[in-house]
Design an enzyme around this catalytic site. Structure first.
Site, PDB file in Angstrom:
ATOM      1  N   GLU A 197      17.726  19.941 -22.091  1.00  0.00           N
ATOM      2  CA  GLU A 197      19.462  20.710 -21.296  1.00  0.00           C
ATOM      3  C   GLU A 197      19.926  21.094 -22.223  1.00  0.00           C
ATOM      4  O   GLU A 197      21.253  19.371 -22.211  1.00  0.00           O
ATOM      5  CB  GLU A 197      19.039  19.081 -20.799  1.00  0.00           C
ATOM      6  CG  GLU A 197      18.480  18.711 -19.649  1.00  0.00           C
ATOM      7  CD  GLU A 197      18.927  18.137 -18.467  1.00  0.00           C
ATOM      8  OE1 GLU A 197      19.322  17.072 -18.824  1.00  0.00           O
ATOM      9  OE2 GLU A 197      18.306  17.740 -17.752  1.00  0.00           O
ATOM     10  N   GLU A 394      11.660  19.622 -14.731  1.00  0.00           N
ATOM     11  CA  GLU A 394      12.037  17.939 -15.252  1.00  0.00           C
ATOM     12  C   GLU A 394      12.685  18.394 -13.220  1.00  0.00           C
ATOM     13  O   GLU A 394      12.777  18.849 -12.513  1.00  0.00           O
ATOM     14  CB  GLU A 394      13.650  17.837 -15.153  1.00  0.00           C
ATOM     15  CG  GLU A 394      12.480  17.176 -17.135  1.00  0.00           C
ATOM     16  CD  GLU A 394      13.750  16.398 -17.621  1.00  0.00           C
ATOM     17  OE1 GLU A 394      14.826  15.720 -16.787  1.00  0.00           O
ATOM     18  OE2 GLU A 394      14.454  16.318 -18.402  1.00  0.00           O
TER      19      GLU A 394
HETATM   20  C1  BGP Z   1      17.742  15.126 -17.637  1.00  0.00           C
HETATM   21  C2  BGP Z   1      17.055  13.843 -18.880  1.00  0.00           C
HETATM   22  C3  BGP Z   1      15.682  12.983 -18.431  1.00  0.00           C
HETATM   23  C4  BGP Z   1      15.764  12.423 -17.369  1.00  0.00           C
HETATM   24  C5  BGP Z   1      16.855  13.129 -15.846  1.00  0.00           C
HETATM   25  C6  BGP Z   1      16.955  11.607 -15.133  1.00  0.00           C
HETATM   26  O1  BGP Z   1      19.267  14.921 -17.638  1.00  0.00           O
HETATM   27  O2  BGP Z   1      16.298  15.411 -19.516  1.00  0.00           O
HETATM   28  O3  BGP Z   1      15.745  12.716 -19.287  1.00  0.00           O
HETATM   29  O4  BGP Z   1      16.262  11.351 -17.806  1.00  0.00           O
HETATM   30  O5  BGP Z   1      17.550  13.480 -16.288  1.00  0.00           O
HETATM   31  O6  BGP Z   1      17.948  11.653 -15.436  1.00  0.00           O
HETATM   32  P1  BGP Z   1      17.962  10.155 -14.798  1.00  0.00           P
HETATM   33  O7  BGP Z   1      17.685   8.790 -15.551  1.00  0.00           O
HETATM   34  O8  BGP Z   1      19.780  10.136 -15.300  1.00  0.00           O
HETATM   35  O9  BGP Z   1      17.960   9.245 -13.740  1.00  0.00           O
END
Ligand code: BGP
Length: 496
Positions: A197, A394
């Protein structure tokens, strides 16, 4: 359904959110180790000692006060220290992934496990061996590792002593780290992502602005930092891509961006243009450099708008960017947002979610819109622009889970989230998109990156661990585990 043979089904995690063992095996601390837990409404804090030695804390998006030093304060619980202890449970976790039929497992290598401070000339052998064992374990089950080299965890030493990614020196330290990964794991790993990201730096500024109420000067300073830091990261990425290809021509190396998929709120042309510009700033700024090998024309406007025309960018840097283009574009997709030039009556709210509320969508308990059609839209738009293989690395639903008396977890809401997203992928493939894989986020429950919570659960596998660090760490299968197993076995045909 239209998933190609060999489609890479699997799941994704990140070292700092699953491994734990933060100070074992010779690992040095990372910024995530001085970050506390938060909630949907309470931010995560970074803890420090001020210049007089007094403990303090700042919102994770604020800057450390002058002279302060990062500090692990014994009065706080730091969820990433233990995470879900995959460092010690990796065999059990991989066996569960294999049981679901994974073709690929996306994970990251903790930089400070290989280079505890980040400046060492040679890596910490114990760290190198740990990941070798993990990759061998995956290979045992024919699971392809997909490795993120940097997932939010720059060694704390580099942050504290060198000023983090504001310092050009970080490029060399990262390149040494990446080179070590390519060399040590040659033959074990062939799918790599350089930065997770990477675009968050500029994509998040509006959200940070809503939170911290910045003046125009502060906002411009934020943009300057973001664009400078991004330039160094983009150069580091381009160098890593070239080195990775030179070490092993089989390597398939991708970029990884978050999806700030924005829609205009109205058909007012001003809203359309603003939305287009938000895509440029939040997505194409980095994506174009990664894929096309240089900054796109609109970037000059962005730099001008924020008084950043004099960034530290050399001719050699530009040559590196041109030579280090990626083989695939990968991204995270959770939700979409709304952009407008008009007054907003209803805001989206929640953690990491800003702008206007979309009246056509439902929202999760953390305020993220649920928008599978947006995933199809994004896939088609990105493929249309770049025409290289895409992977969704993701996607998932953070939700509260309830463990029944018999230990079962009936997470039908998670299945209901995934089903239309998988159908959306299939429609995009039918529309010509070259989508090669899909790794759901947090295939096992992990510490949330945004809130630091455990209760915001994403997994098909439940982990008995709460927000205070209490729990047995035992793993169990949720209903979605059996469902996803069926999806993979039928190559996306059976979604019932
Ligand atoms: C993205 C990241 C992850 C993950 C995901 C979900 O931004 O790459 O590391 O955590 O989001 O976000 P969150 O954990 O805040 O729900």
């Amino acid at each position: 359904m239209s998933f190609p043979q060999g489609f890479l089904w699997g799941g994704a995690t990140a070292a700092n959110q699953v491994e734990g063992a933060w100070n074992e095996g010779g690992r040095g601390p990372a910024k995530t180790d001085v970050t506390t837990g938060g909630t949907v409404s309470e931010p995560r804090y970074i803890t420090y000692l001020d210049k007089d030695g007094k403990p303090g804390k700042i919102n994770q998006f604020e800057r450390l006060p002058e002279g302060a030093r990062y500090y692990v304060n014994p009065d706080y619980y730091y969820p990433n220290h233990k995470a879900v202890d995959q460092y010690h449970h990796y065999k059990e976790d991989i066996a569960l992934f294999a049981e679901m039929g994974y073709k690929v497992y996306r994970m990251s290598i903790s930089w400070s496990r290989l280079f505890p401070k980040g400046i060492e000339k040679t890596p910490n052998e114990e760290g190198v061996e740990h990941y070798r064992k993990v990759f061998q374990e995956l290979r045992k089950y024919d699971i392809e590792p997909l490795v993120t080299i940097w997932h939010f965890d720059t060694p704390l030493y580099l942050e504290q002593e060198l000023g983090g990614w504001q310092n050009r020196e970080l490029i060399d330290h990262y390149v040494r780290f990446a080179t070590t990964c390519f060399t040590e794991y040659k033959g074990l790993v062939k799918y790599w992502l350089t930065f997770n990201e990477i675009n968050n730096e500029c994509a998040f500024i509006d959200m940070v602005n809503e939170m911290l109420h910045m003046t125009k000067e502060e906002e411009d300073a934020r943009y300057r930092e973001a664009y400078q830091l991004l330039h160094y990261q983009l150069v580091a990425s381009a160098k890593a891509v070239q080195i990775g290809h030179a070490i092993d021509s089989e390597n398939m190396i991708g970029c990884m961006l978050s999806t700030a998929c924005a829609y205009p709120m109205t058909c007012d042309p001003a809203d359309i243009l603003k939305t287009e510009h938000s895509w440029e700033n939040a997505i194409f700024y980095c994506g174009d450099v990664h894929v096309f090998g240089g900054y796109s024309p609109f970037v000059q406007r962005l730099w001008r708008e924020h008084g950043c025309e004099d960034l530290d960018i050399t001719e050699e840097d530009l040559a590196e960017l041109a030579a280090g283009t990626v083989d695939m574009y990968t991204f995270s997709y959770y939700s979409s947002g709304v952009v407008t030039t008009h007054d907003v009556t209803e805001k989206a709210g929640g953690n990491m979610s800003t702008g206007a509320k979309n009246p056509y969508l439902q929202y999760s308990d953390w305020g993220w819109s649920l928008d599978p059609t947006g995933m199809q839209y994004f896939l088609e738009k990105i493929y249309d622009r770049y025409r290289i293989p895409l992977m969704i690395v993701e996607n998932g639903l953070g939700a509260y889970d309830t463990v029944e008396e018999d230990g079962s977890i009936h997470d039908q809401y998670r299945i209901d989230y995934y089903r239309p997203h998988i159908q959306a992928m299939s429609r995009a493939i039918e529309n010509g998109v070259d989508l090669i894989g899909y790794t759901t986020w947090g295939c096992i429950d992990v510490v949330s990156a945004g809130t630091g919570e455990m209760r915001k659960r994403y997994g098909f596998i439940y982990v008995d661990m709460d927000d205070e660090g209490k729990g047995s760490m035992a793993r169990s299968r949720k209903d979605s585990f059996f469902w996803y197993k069926k999806v993979i076995a039928s190559n996306g045909e059976d979604l019932d």
